[in-house]
Design a protein around this motif. Structure first.
Motif, PDB file in Angstrom:
ATOM      1  N   GLU A  86       0.828  -1.216   0.000  1.00 13.48           N
ATOM      2  CA  GLU A  86       0.000   0.000   0.000  1.00 13.48           C
ATOM      3  C   GLU A  86       0.862   1.265   0.000  1.00 13.48           C
ATOM      4  O   GLU A  86       0.378   2.355  -0.318  1.00 13.48           O
ATOM      5  N   GLY A  87       2.128   1.098   0.343  1.00 11.22           N
ATOM      6  CA  GLY A  87       3.060   2.226   0.331  1.00 11.22           C
ATOM      7  C   GLY A  87       3.224   2.824  -1.064  1.00 11.22           C
ATOM      8  O   GLY A  87       3.507   4.016  -1.208  1.00 11.22           O
ATOM      9  N   TYR A  88       3.011   1.986  -2.115  1.00 13.00           N
ATOM     10  CA  TYR A  88       3.099   2.514  -3.486  1.00 13.00           C
ATOM     11  C   TYR A  88       2.038   3.592  -3.702  1.00 13.00           C
ATOM     12  O   TYR A  88       2.275   4.562  -4.407  1.00 13.00           O
ATOM     13  N   LEU A  89       0.882   3.378  -3.095  1.00 11.73           N
ATOM     14  CA  LEU A  89      -0.184   4.375  -3.222  1.00 11.73           C
ATOM     15  C   LEU A  89       0.111   5.581  -2.332  1.00 11.73           C
ATOM     16  O   LEU A  89       0.134   6.726  -2.792  1.00 11.73           O
TER      17      LEU A  89
ATOM     18  N   ASN B  52       9.004   8.296  -9.627  1.00 13.21           N
ATOM     19  CA  ASN B  52       7.896   8.524  -8.692  1.00 13.21           C
ATOM     20  C   ASN B  52       8.358   8.872  -7.284  1.00 13.21           C
ATOM     21  O   ASN B  52       7.549   8.853  -6.353  1.00 13.21           O
ATOM     22  N   ALA B  53       9.645   9.140  -7.122  1.00 16.51           N
ATOM     23  CA  ALA B  53      10.224   9.480  -5.816  1.00 16.51           C
ATOM     24  C   ALA B  53      10.057   8.339  -4.811  1.00 16.51           C
ATOM     25  O   ALA B  53      10.076   8.561  -3.611  1.00 16.51           O
ATOM     26  N   LEU B  54       9.900   7.105  -5.314  1.00 12.26           N
ATOM     27  CA  LEU B  54       9.845   5.951  -4.406  1.00 12.26           C
ATOM     28  C   LEU B  54      11.254   5.444  -4.122  1.00 12.26           C
ATOM     29  O   LEU B  54      11.476   4.707  -3.181  1.00 12.26           O
ATOM     30  N   LEU B  55      12.194   5.834  -4.970  1.00 11.72           N
ATOM     31  CA  LEU B  55      13.622   5.536  -4.758  1.00 11.72           C
ATOM     32  C   LEU B  55      14.385   6.819  -5.031  1.00 11.72           C
ATOM     33  O   LEU B  55      13.943   7.642  -5.826  1.00 11.72           O
ATOM     34  N   THR B  56      15.529   6.946  -4.360  1.00 12.20           N
ATOM     35  CA  THR B  56      16.359   8.111  -4.686  1.00 12.20           C
ATOM     36  C   THR B  56      17.556   7.627  -5.509  1.00 12.20           C
ATOM     37  O   THR B  56      18.115   6.576  -5.216  1.00 12.20           O
ATOM     38  N   PRO B  57      17.943   8.392  -6.536  1.00 12.48           N
ATOM     39  CA  PRO B  57      19.076   7.948  -7.347  1.00 12.48           C
ATOM     40  C   PRO B  57      20.384   7.970  -6.549  1.00 12.48           C
ATOM     41  O   PRO B  57      20.532   8.787  -5.638  1.00 12.48           O
TER      42      PRO B  57
END
Lengths: 270, 233
Positions: A86-89, B52-57
């Motif tokens: 759910e963290g993706y959302l 998507n800013a879910l990982l940082t480069p």
């Protein structure tokens, strides 16, 4: 945006917690009803005796369950909603990381406080219905208690109550944030995320105990050396509570910063 | 309006000693449907997550509308993750309202129309739906946004061919002229017909970036054939 996150989290947590809180009140009413109709366990129907005892045990178990589950659920929600799928959302919503963390923290604290308030109300209901005490009696007794307390000590009562309430709130926040920080750090690892989180929590715990002990010794020697001869009986409890509030605020801020940093820079959802 | 919607400059990402992205340079223009194609573990998902800013480069830079990924880019990027990531205790209608409340560019009416066309009851909880319908609901929520960039990570992974067709139709019919759609997949034959441009990625490096028409004209091959050639094991 924070308001929306809080509202969403209230709903998500309330689905499980509110029925448990409701069950506590209900069980309090049921067990008090048994005590009312069957006040003396040694007399009368055995079945009624068993039912009374079972209902009281259940009442007690539910109170403990309600308080514990409000803590466990706070951890579960942070992990499931921000660090699992759910963290993706949640982490791609147009909100800041601090808002996401606060959106979990504020409802968690409120539900934890609510669990204690519910247990307290259920206990009073049990007491009033099960015995001959009236609500008016209880209020009178409480008033007398506070009057006596105010007379017996020179502490400014309302100031002490306010300080103590702030301390409880800040300590609750800091203890939740300590778990959030441990989870955020632990979940930045590629594997063994839960084990890592537990290890980080243990490290935080040991470090905080170490700091607390150090501060205690330092404060002790400070009072011994610097303030000899000064009458501290009036101001000591006040100083102690303010000191604890500052300490817990510092811990909370550090854990908040750690959670924020790791969620922002080391997020590793899988 | 800048013609380039997403740009990577010397983008690197290292995971525990392994290089997932190696010095990646890439520009994605507006108004195109782009296939991000590569075998498993080639870096497709890593690239999309960074956007998507879910990982940082680890080093380098990625720019969305000339800005680093952050709140502003999240408003303009619609992201479909490679798994169903919606809270499954929520009702379908509640999820629509959830998206509408966070994204200014979410078109609620469009979402309800698409959900109604699938005969999905908005009063049922997501967890009661089949896997295919869950994925469709997630795609509908993503495609109901008037975003500048749609990043779709494996939108057709593990669904039947009829659902694949539905997904592709939904993407085409909701795609706007000024926006771009990036579809990451290894099911090339399925997506080939809707793509304007392809990017081949392997071991964290761009192997090829070209328009589909160019590939067909110059090389006389379909994208699927070229992919099999380039990535021959």
């Amino acid at each position: 945006m924070l308001g929306k996150l809080i509202k969403y989290e209230f709903k998500a947590s309330g689905r499980l917690l509110l029925p448990i809180y409701g069950a506590v009140i209900l069980m309090g009413l049921i067990s008090s009803f048994f005590v009312k109709i069957h006040p003396d366990f040694s007399l009368g129907s055995k079945l009624l005796t068993v039912a009374s005892i079972v209902s009281m045990i259940l009442f007690f178990v539910l109170i403990v369950a309600a308080i514990i589950s409000s803590y466990i659920f706070a951890i579960y929600r942070y992990k499931k909603n921000l660090l699992d799928s759910e963290g993706y959302l949640m982490n791609t919503l147009p909100v800041s990381v601090w808002q996401n963390i606060s959106g979990k923290l504020i409802p968690a604290i409120i539900y934890q406080l609510l669990s204690v308030i519910v247990a307290f109300i259920a206990g009073i209901l049990f007491f009033i219905i099960g015995s001959n005490v009236t609500v008016a009696n209880l209020f009178e007794a409480a008033e007398r208690f506070f009057e006596e307390l105010a007379k017996a000590s020179s502490i400014h009562l309302w100031l002490a109550v306010t300080e103590f309430s702030i301390l409880i709130l800040i300590s609750l926040a800091a203890s939740n944030l300590m778990v959030y920080a441990a989870l955020s750090v632990g979940h930045s690892f590629t594997t063994h995320k839960i084990l890592s989180s537990v290890c980080v929590y243990v490290i935080f715990y040991i470090a905080s105990q170490f700091i607390n002990t150090f501060l205690l010794i330092a404060a002790g020697s400070f009072f011994n050396n610097a303030l000899t001869g000064i009458n501290l009986t009036d101001s000591l409890p006040h100083m102690l509570i303010v000191g604890l509030i500052l300490l817990e605020t510092a811990y909370g801020a550090i854990y908040f910063f750690i959670s924020d940093y790791f969620m922002k820079n080391k997020l590793n959802l899988q | 309006m800048n013609e380039i919607i997403m740009q990577c400059n010397a983008l690197c990402k290292n995971y525990s000693g392994k290089q997932a992205l190696k010095n990646l340079n890439l520009s994605i223009k507006r108004g195109r449907i782009i296939g991000l194609l590569g075998p498993n573990g080639s870096g497709k998902t890593t690239l999309i997550k960074i956007a998507n800013a879910l990982l940082t480069p680890s080093s380098g830079q990625i720019l969305i509308n000339d800005k680093n990924p952050g709140i502003e880019s999240k408003r303009n990027v619609a992201y479909l993750s490679d798994c169903v990531c919606l809270p499954d205790w929520m009702k379908v209608g509640e999820l629509v309202e959830f998206f509408a409340s966070y994204y200014d560019n979410f078109v609620t009416q469009k979402a309800y129309e698409m959900i109604n066309n699938l005969n999905i009851d908005t009063n049922v909880r997501l967890k009661t739906l089949s896997k295919g319908n869950k994925e469709k609901v997630q795609l509908i929520l993503v495609m109901s946004r008037d975003a500048d960039l749609y990043l779709l990570d494996e939108p057709m992974g593990g669904v039947d061919p009829a659902t694949r067709d539905y997904i592709l139709n939904t993407i085409i019919s909701n795609y706007r002229e000024n926006s771009s759609v990036v579809i990451s997949t290894h099911l090339i034959a399925d997506v080939e017909n809707i793509l304007d441009e392809v990017i081949f990625i392997n071991n964290g490096e761009i192997v090829l970036q070209d328009m589909v028409d160019n590939i067909r004209e110059k090389q006389g091959k379909s994208v699927d054939m070229l992919f099999r050639e380039v990535f021959r094991c």
